[in-house]
Design a protein around this motif. Structure first.
Motif, PDB file in Angstrom:
ATOM      1  N   MET A  46      -5.045  -1.849   6.684  1.00 47.15           N
ATOM      2  CA  MET A  46      -4.474  -0.548   6.385  1.00 47.15           C
ATOM      3  C   MET A  46      -3.954  -0.568   4.958  1.00 47.15           C
ATOM      4  SD  MET A  46      -4.863   1.152   9.150  1.00 47.15           S
ATOM      5  CE  MET A  46      -5.198   0.829  10.882  1.00 47.15           C
ATOM      6  N   GLY A  47      -4.352   0.440   4.166  1.00 45.73           N
ATOM      7  CA  GLY A  47      -3.926   0.432   2.779  1.00 45.73           C
ATOM      8  C   GLY A  47      -3.765   1.830   2.222  1.00 45.73           C
ATOM      9  N   ASP A  48      -3.260   1.896   1.003  1.00 45.01           N
ATOM     10  CA  ASP A  48      -3.061   3.151   0.289  1.00 45.01           C
ATOM     11  C   ASP A  48      -4.206   3.334  -0.689  1.00 45.01           C
ATOM     12  OD1 ASP A  48      -2.310   5.300  -1.203  1.00 45.01           O
ATOM     13  OD2 ASP A  48      -0.295   4.569  -1.671  1.00 45.01           O
ATOM     14  N   PRO A  49      -5.087   4.324  -0.445  1.00 52.51           N
ATOM     15  CA  PRO A  49      -6.239   4.505  -1.330  1.00 52.51           C
ATOM     16  C   PRO A  49      -5.861   4.844  -2.766  1.00 52.51           C
ATOM     17  CG  PRO A  49      -5.981   6.415   0.108  1.00 52.51           C
ATOM     18  CD  PRO A  49      -5.026   5.368   0.592  1.00 52.51           C
ATOM     19  N   LYS A  50      -4.643   5.306  -3.010  1.00 46.85           N
ATOM     20  CA  LYS A  50      -4.231   5.624  -4.377  1.00 46.85           C
ATOM     21  C   LYS A  50      -4.201   4.373  -5.250  1.00 46.85           C
ATOM     22  CE  LYS A  50      -1.462   9.624  -2.994  1.00 46.85           C
ATOM     23  NZ  LYS A  50      -0.100  10.179  -2.872  1.00 46.85           N
ATOM     24  N   ASN A  51      -4.133   3.209  -4.587  1.00 50.34           N
ATOM     25  CA  ASN A  51      -4.113   1.959  -5.337  1.00 50.34           C
ATOM     26  C   ASN A  51      -5.505   1.392  -5.572  1.00 50.34           C
ATOM     27  OD1 ASN A  51      -1.301   2.042  -5.380  1.00 50.34           O
ATOM     28  ND2 ASN A  51      -1.156   0.983  -3.415  1.00 50.34           N
ATOM     29  N   LEU A  52      -6.546   2.121  -5.115  1.00 45.70           N
ATOM     30  CA  LEU A  52      -7.909   1.624  -5.234  1.00 45.70           C
ATOM     31  C   LEU A  52      -8.666   2.429  -6.282  1.00 45.70           C
ATOM     32  CD1 LEU A  52      -8.714   1.229  -1.457  1.00 45.70           C
ATOM     33  CD2 LEU A  52      -8.038  -0.562  -3.028  1.00 45.70           C
TER      34      LEU A  52
END
Length: 483
Positions: free
Chosen positions: A442-448
């Motif tokens: 689970m992650g924050d796509p804004k960091n990708l």
């Protein structure tokens, strides 16, 4: 939050514990609830779908106790209680289906056997699901119900069905199963006629009938599976039952091991042959073998093992009429096969949790090649490497898990909306896949970097807007006819 999948280049290694079949669990629990006395069902399912069924039955007065790896079910007449379980509130006459279509389709008719009016509802997007065909057929049987625009919530009166002649399209097996489950308790005999000359998903109806007979209920059908005869005024009898392993859940681990170099053991799965498996999706095993998945039986444990040195799978031509739920994961596997795979008779698969045919066209966003007509999907094995991309799961557990497995072969990160949808049917999916070496979290796509321009987070977009944004992206890159 989204599900973030990064390409895996390492060898997959380890063991997967295959959960019990949710198809058998739903049916066993419902049938046990209808049988006065005690039934012991071995094999506890932690899927949200089955938990919503358990909550519904408990609200209707069925005592269900989990003891170790068993359900102890005290069945009998449905009498609403003050139990509150997974959103179901018996005393208020509220039965929460969550997002489980199976629970809804099975329980909407059976709710008429309760001792007070019942309202069946569910999650917001679930209440957009049209079920006119089933509701109309239940009315023909004498079930007194009403629903605005033929969608949940459905209000059911405590009036026993009368039986009689009933007609319904053979579009979805769960509609037929819902009629079959309530028919034995009607005042008179029931004859169900499947219209249109075709019954889709016949293995699932077959499972319902076989399990009904285990609980002492009589059902007969013609050889063409278009006419069913059910005597009225029957009484179910308790039965002890062992739930088999879930082929549908195993399919995701099998697909992962098939498209990566791997050595993976599948605990709980003791055969890789369809003929030796009691499961409506068992055909997946023969199809996977036909595509070139190197199955074997582990001599020490007796469970299925895949030892795969790597290499391409083989394209396949499949009639999806009896096995609709396997389309997403088979489409993923076809992306890594030599040639073009054809999936025929897929029209009814558009009526699942999402339009799964169109949803799997997002393989194109990764660099695959997929196109559709109204009733077919064609997937050509990728000629070059895949590249990570923002995708939508449409809050559909099968789509989420299938696209996630495909993305493990893509360079760079892929993001998927509704990241917890897998809990509906395979709660341990994330842990299981990471345990054998896949990179999902689970992650924050804004960091990708790959997701800078597309953000599907639920805080920023409505459910519909997120889905439309994914579709628009796929349409722009895919020269196909959208249905």
């Amino acid at each position: 939050m989204q599900l973030v999948v990064r390409g895996t280049t390492t060898h997959l290694e380890g063991e997967l514990d295959i959960p019990v079949s949710k198809y058998h669990a739903h049916r066993a629990l419902v049938l046990a609830s209808l049988a006065p006395g005690r039934s012991v069902i071995t094999g506890v399912s932690t899927t949200r779908q089955v938990e919503w069924t358990v909550g519904t039955l408990r609200a209707l007065g069925t005592k269900i106790t989990v003891v170790g790896n068993t359900y102890v079910v005290e069945g009998g007449p449905y009498k609403a209680t003050d139990v509150v379980d997974h959103g179901s509130k018996g005393a208020e006459g509220l039965l929460n289906m969550g997002s489980s279509g199976t629970t809804l389709y099975f329980m909407v008719g059976l709710a008429s056997l309760a001792d007070q009016p019942m309202t069946l509802t569910g999650m917001k997007y679930f209440r957009r699901r049209p079920i006119k065909a089933l509701l109309d057929s239940l009315k023909q049987m004498g079930v007194q119900l009403d629903a605005d625009e033929d969608r949940p919530p459905v209000h059911v009166q405590p009036v026993r069905p009368r039986g009689g002649e009933v007609s319904i399209a053979g579009t979805l097996s769960q509609w037929i199963s819902g009629l079959l489950l309530v028919a034995p308790f009607a005042e008179n005999d029931t004859v169900i006629h499947v219209t249109g000359g075709t019954l889709n998903e016949q293995p699932y109806v077959d499972l319902t009938i076989r399990m009904m007979r285990l609980w002492g209920l009589t059902v007969e059908h013609d050889d063409d599976w278009l006419t069913f005869r059910i005597p009225g005024n029957q009484t179910a009898t308790p039965h002890d039952y062992v739930i088999p392993a879930d082929i549908g859940s195993a399919a995701f681990g099998i697909a992962a091991a098939a498209i990566h170099p791997s050595n993976v053991l599948f605990r709980g799965l003791s055969t890789f042959k369809t003929s030796e498996t009691d499961h409506p999706e068992s055909e997946f095993l023969d199809l996977a073998s036909e595509m070139g998945v190197p199955f074997s039986l582990d001599e020490e444990t007796g469970y299925v093992r895949i030892v795969n040195p790597g290499g391409r799978l083989k394209a396949i031509d499949i009639d999806c009429q009896p096995i609709p739920d396997l389309l997403p994961i088979l489409a993923t596997m076809a992306t890594f096969a030599e040639g073009t795979s054809s999936f025929r008779n897929v029209g009814h698969i558009r009526l699942k949790e999402s339009d799964r045919v169109s949803a799997m066209l997002q393989l194109n966003n990764l660099g695959g090649t997929a196109d559709q007509t109204q009733d077919e999907l064609h997937v050509t094995g990728a000629a070059g490497p895949l590249t990570g991309a923002p995708l939508s799961s449409f809050n559909d557990h099968r789509v989420l898990m299938s696209l996630a497995i495909a993305a493990t072969r893509a360079a760079g990160p892929t993001t998927l909306t509704y990241p917890r949808a897998y809990r509906i049917s395979y709660p341990t999916f994330l842990e299981a896949m990471t345990s054998i070496g896949l990179d999902l979290d689970m992650g924050d796509p804004k960091n990708l970097e790959s997701a800078e321009n597309v953000d599907f987070e639920r805080d920023d977009l409505t459910e519909d807007a997120a889905m439309q944004q994914a579709l628009s992206s796929c349409r722009a890159s895919t020269p196909i006819r959208w249905c």
